[in-house]
Design a protein around this motif. Structure first.
Motif, PDB file in Angstrom:
ATOM      1  N   LEU A  83      60.107 -66.005  93.376  1.00 20.95           N
ATOM      2  CA  LEU A  83      59.642 -65.820  94.753  1.00 20.95           C
ATOM      3  C   LEU A  83      58.360 -66.590  95.084  1.00 20.95           C
ATOM      4  O   LEU A  83      57.939 -66.598  96.238  1.00 20.95           O
ATOM      5  N   GLY A  84      57.728 -67.206  94.095  1.00 21.46           N
ATOM      6  CA  GLY A  84      56.407 -67.802  94.278  1.00 21.46           C
ATOM      7  C   GLY A  84      56.399 -69.107  95.045  1.00 21.46           C
ATOM      8  O   GLY A  84      57.438 -69.704  95.338  1.00 21.46           O
ATOM      9  N   GLY A  85      55.188 -69.565  95.326  1.00 22.69           N
ATOM     10  CA  GLY A  85      55.011 -70.782  96.109  1.00 22.69           C
ATOM     11  C   GLY A  85      54.679 -72.005  95.282  1.00 22.69           C
ATOM     12  O   GLY A  85      54.249 -73.021  95.823  1.00 22.69           O
ATOM     13  N   SER A  86      54.866 -71.915  93.961  1.00 26.20           N
ATOM     14  CA  SER A  86      54.581 -73.049  93.074  1.00 26.20           C
ATOM     15  C   SER A  86      55.835 -73.411  92.284  1.00 26.20           C
ATOM     16  O   SER A  86      56.593 -72.533  91.877  1.00 26.20           O
ATOM     17  N   ARG A  87      56.040 -74.693  92.054  1.00 28.86           N
ATOM     18  CA  ARG A  87      57.177 -75.141  91.255  1.00 28.86           C
ATOM     19  C   ARG A  87      57.019 -74.800  89.780  1.00 28.86           C
ATOM     20  O   ARG A  87      58.007 -74.663  89.065  1.00 28.86           O
ATOM     21  N   SER A  88      55.774 -74.686  89.310  1.00 27.65           N
ATOM     22  CA  SER A  88      55.547 -74.629  87.866  1.00 27.65           C
ATOM     23  C   SER A  88      54.901 -73.343  87.380  1.00 27.65           C
ATOM     24  O   SER A  88      54.696 -73.181  86.185  1.00 27.65           O
ATOM     25  N   GLN A  89      54.571 -72.436  88.280  1.00 28.92           N
ATOM     26  CA  GLN A  89      53.827 -71.233  87.902  1.00 28.92           C
ATOM     27  C   GLN A  89      54.593 -70.360  86.902  1.00 28.92           C
ATOM     28  O   GLN A  89      55.771 -70.075  87.085  1.00 28.92           O
ATOM     29  N   ALA A 284      47.919 -72.105  90.223  1.00 29.01           N
ATOM     30  CA  ALA A 284      48.746 -72.983  91.059  1.00 29.01           C
ATOM     31  C   ALA A 284      48.025 -74.289  91.379  1.00 29.01           C
ATOM     32  O   ALA A 284      48.648 -75.361  91.414  1.00 29.01           O
ATOM     33  N   VAL A 285      46.715 -74.215  91.597  1.00 30.84           N
ATOM     34  CA  VAL A 285      45.928 -75.433  91.860  1.00 30.84           C
ATOM     35  C   VAL A 285      45.924 -76.333  90.632  1.00 30.84           C
ATOM     36  O   VAL A 285      46.062 -77.558  90.734  1.00 30.84           O
ATOM     37  N   ASP A 288      49.221 -78.019  90.459  1.00 32.81           N
ATOM     38  CA  ASP A 288      49.292 -79.108  91.436  1.00 32.81           C
ATOM     39  C   ASP A 288      48.601 -80.359  90.913  1.00 32.81           C
ATOM     40  O   ASP A 288      49.084 -81.481  91.088  1.00 32.81           O
ATOM     41  N   GLY A 289      47.454 -80.159  90.258  1.00 37.87           N
ATOM     42  CA  GLY A 289      46.720 -81.289  89.714  1.00 37.87           C
ATOM     43  C   GLY A 289      47.486 -82.001  88.608  1.00 37.87           C
ATOM     44  O   GLY A 289      47.393 -83.222  88.457  1.00 37.87           O
ATOM     45  N   MET A 290      48.265 -81.249  87.842  1.00 37.17           N
ATOM     46  CA  MET A 290      49.029 -81.842  86.740  1.00 37.17           C
ATOM     47  C   MET A 290      50.315 -82.512  87.209  1.00 37.17           C
ATOM     48  O   MET A 290      50.794 -83.460  86.582  1.00 37.17           O
ATOM     49  N   THR A 291      50.892 -82.011  88.314  1.00 36.04           N
ATOM     50  CA  THR A 291      52.193 -82.516  88.749  1.00 36.04           C
ATOM     51  C   THR A 291      52.136 -83.357  90.020  1.00 36.04           C
ATOM     52  O   THR A 291      53.109 -84.040  90.350  1.00 36.04           O
ATOM     53  N   GLY A 292      51.016 -83.281  90.746  1.00 28.60           N
ATOM     54  CA  GLY A 292      50.940 -83.973  92.024  1.00 28.60           C
ATOM     55  C   GLY A 292      51.635 -83.224  93.150  1.00 28.60           C
ATOM     56  O   GLY A 292      51.828 -83.777  94.232  1.00 28.60           O
ATOM     57  N   GLY A 293      52.009 -81.966  92.902  1.00 35.36           N
ATOM     58  CA  GLY A 293      52.687 -81.162  93.918  1.00 35.36           C
ATOM     59  C   GLY A 293      51.696 -80.433  94.802  1.00 35.36           C
ATOM     60  O   GLY A 293      50.486 -80.652  94.757  1.00 35.36           O
TER      61      GLY A 293
END
Length: 560
Positions: A83-89, A284-285, A288-293
């Motif tokens: 359900l989350g808002g991150s691809r990798s969390q 999540a931040v 984002d820094g690791m994946t560019g998402g």
């Protein structure tokens, strides 16, 4: 201009619509290939191997049984990813909750923890639905670093007993009393337990250094269990302390609720919600820094809320995004939120099939794992970096750390945020200035460009309650009241109620002295606030003009 505005509005509207949409749904809409499935399954297995021993260790450190940590991974971990808002969390129990959970259980029992976690889950759902996700980013770095380091120190202290096998029936809850008891009983050290702990710690550190892809936590637990069992070492294990693990997921149930119980546990619920929200968005931040998402903070908060609510109903612990496990997922090739779902399913499979073997795991190995977790949480590099920051930031970090250790996390966070706000207001007030116009940098003769009987000052910076007091000093600096006073406000980005009140008081003093006031360059947003609060142009008393040149013309027209 119109052509550009339309797409821009469309993008903003789309962002608002998608703000609560889970990333998994977006991924499935875009298409999910067999290659994605393979990558996510492998990453999920890798993370599950890391999460298994860590979940048990965190649950034991929190004062409960190891299977509750595994239930949290399965229930909350699956929902956070789905359900989350991150691809990798990757979600689950984390070290940040150990102190809070242990305190709630010791004071209110496990039922109290369930109620507090339920309330925290509802708070997070409400925060996400109210689009408050972006506000979490305003928690100052020194506060986060301070309470994280404080938690790390408490976790480290809590593991000394099991690391050295000390014979202590009960450790005091307060930090000083805990260490006094540890030192007084250090003579009861177990050589066998200490040996297993040091071997596990050395193995974890060696594998991290020379074979980082090998799951050091799991290897340390398995080899420790084998060594203790085969050599019949007198070392405490999960079996000797907790008995056999229940490998089944419990049936969800509601705790007994009452208004008095809810009020009693409300502060703990706020702390759990705060920690879950902040740590999940920080994780999540990092992802984002690791994946560019780019993650969706409000969807993430809603997912954290649903996950914590469900975890409580199933008898689990509070959960949030786990930074280290999320990074492991990305490095292992996880492409979508399905990696987190797989990680939860793999842990469930181990629970159902291998739970009886967990009784052989030595507590010394789990203590070694938590020592490593505590060191990672302390973020010594970040603390050293912040020690070179301005004095206010250093004070914030140290204050939050000390209060976390000496009092409790709720007080530490509250005090940290309040002092951070006070320091910020002081800095903003210091940045505001009221200076003679034109100043020496603009013109050698500071009075040359002003008509006779005219004084001008410029306000620079926000005119809020921290800086408004300076306005009252302006007339005192002049001495003889002028016939016209120009107050330049081109560099005033905002004004609050106190600033408007100070300005009105200034205008009243000018009116009583027979001085006409001209406000030049007032920004539209600032002017709107002033007009709403009754500060409007009045003929013969106060005028609004667009710029300083217009103010000079208006001043020259005022009769002497």
């Amino acid at each position: 201009m119109t052509d550009m505005a339309g797409p821009a509005r469309g993008r903003h509207a789309s962002a608002r619509r998608d703000g609560l949409v889970p990333k998994l749904l977006t991924v499935l809409r875009q298409g999910y290939s067999l290659a994605d499935l393979r990558s996510d399954a492998l990453a999920g297995l890798t993370v599950a191997i890391v999460a298994l021993p860590l979940a048990m260790a965190l649950a034991i450190a929190s004062g409960t049984t190891p299977e509750r940590g595994l239930v949290t991974v399965v229930v909350a971990g699956l929902l956070i990813s789905a359900l989350g808002g991150s691809r990798s969390q990757i979600g689950g129990p984390t070290g940040a909750f150990v102190v809070v959970v242990a305190n709630v259980i010791s004071q209110h029992g496990f039922d109290g923890l369930v109620i507090a976690t339920l309330m925290a889950g509802l708070m997070l759902i409400a925060a996400g639905a109210a689009r408050l996700g972006s506000l979490m980013r305003y928690i100052p770095e020194p506060v986060i670093t301070g309470f994280t380091a404080g938690i790390a120190l408490i976790i480290f202290s809590s593991q000394v007993k099991d690391f050295f096998g000390l014979s202590i029936a009960h450790l005091p809850a307060d930090f000083i009393g805990e260490w006094e008891t540890l030192i007084a009983n250090f003579g009861t050290l177990s050589v066998a337990t200490t040996g297993v702990s040091l071997a596990a710690l050395g193995l974890i550190l060696a594998l991290r250094r020379f074979a980082p892809k090998v799951p050091g936590f799991l290897v340390a637990v398995v080899l420790g269990a084998v060594a203790v069992t085969l050599l019949q070492l007198p070392v405490a294990t999960i079996g000797t302390r907790f008995g056999e693990l229940n490998g089944a997921i419990p049936v969800p149930s509601l705790p007994v609720l009452s208004f008095s119980r809810i009020a009693e546990l409300f502060p703990s619920a706020v702390t759990i919600a705060f920690l879950a929200g902040v740590e999940s968005l920080l994780s999540a931040v990092v992802a984002d820094g690791m994946t560019g998402g780019r993650h969706r903070p409000n969807a993430e908060l809603v997912a954290q809320g649903v996950a914590n609510t469900a975890s409580a109903l199933f008898g689990g612990l509070p959960a949030t995004g786990a930074i280290a496990r999320t990074a492991t997922n990305i490095r292992a090739g996880g492409r979508t939120p399905m990696a987190g779902v797989f990680h939860a399913l793999f842990v469930l499979a181990v629970m159902l099939l291998l739970a009886p073997l967990a009784v052989y795991i030595p507590l010394a190995s789990l203590a070694a794992i938590l020592m490593v977790v505590a060191w990672n949480m302390s973020e010594m590099d970040k603390m050293r970096h912040l020690m070179s920051a301005p004095l206010g930031d250093r004070f914030l970090m140290i204050l939050t750390l000390v209060l976390t250790v000496a009092v409790d996390l709720t007080v530490a966070i509250g005090a940290g945020v309040v002092f951070a706000a006070m320091i910020f207001m002081h800095r903003m007030a210091e940045s505001a200035s009221i200076a003679v116009v034109p100043d020496a940098a603009e013109e050698t003769d500071t009075r040359a460009s002003l008509p006779p009987g005219v004084e001008a000052f410029a306000v620079r910076g926000p005119l809020f309650f921290g800086a408004a007091a300076r306005l009252s000093d302006v007339l005192d600096q002049i001495g003889q009241p002028p016939r016209v006073f120009i107050l330049r406000m081109e560099e005033v980005p905002l004004i609050d109620a106190t600033g408007v009140a100070a300005l009105q008081s200034f205008l009243r003093r000018c009116e009583s002295a027979g001085t006409k006031v001209i406000l030049s360059g007032v920004k539209p947003t600032t002017r709107d606030v002033m007009l709403r609060m009754g500060l409007a142009p009045e003929p013969g008393k106060v005028a609004f003009v667009p710029d300083f040149d217009a103010a000079l013309l208006r001043a020259a027209a005022v009769p002497a």
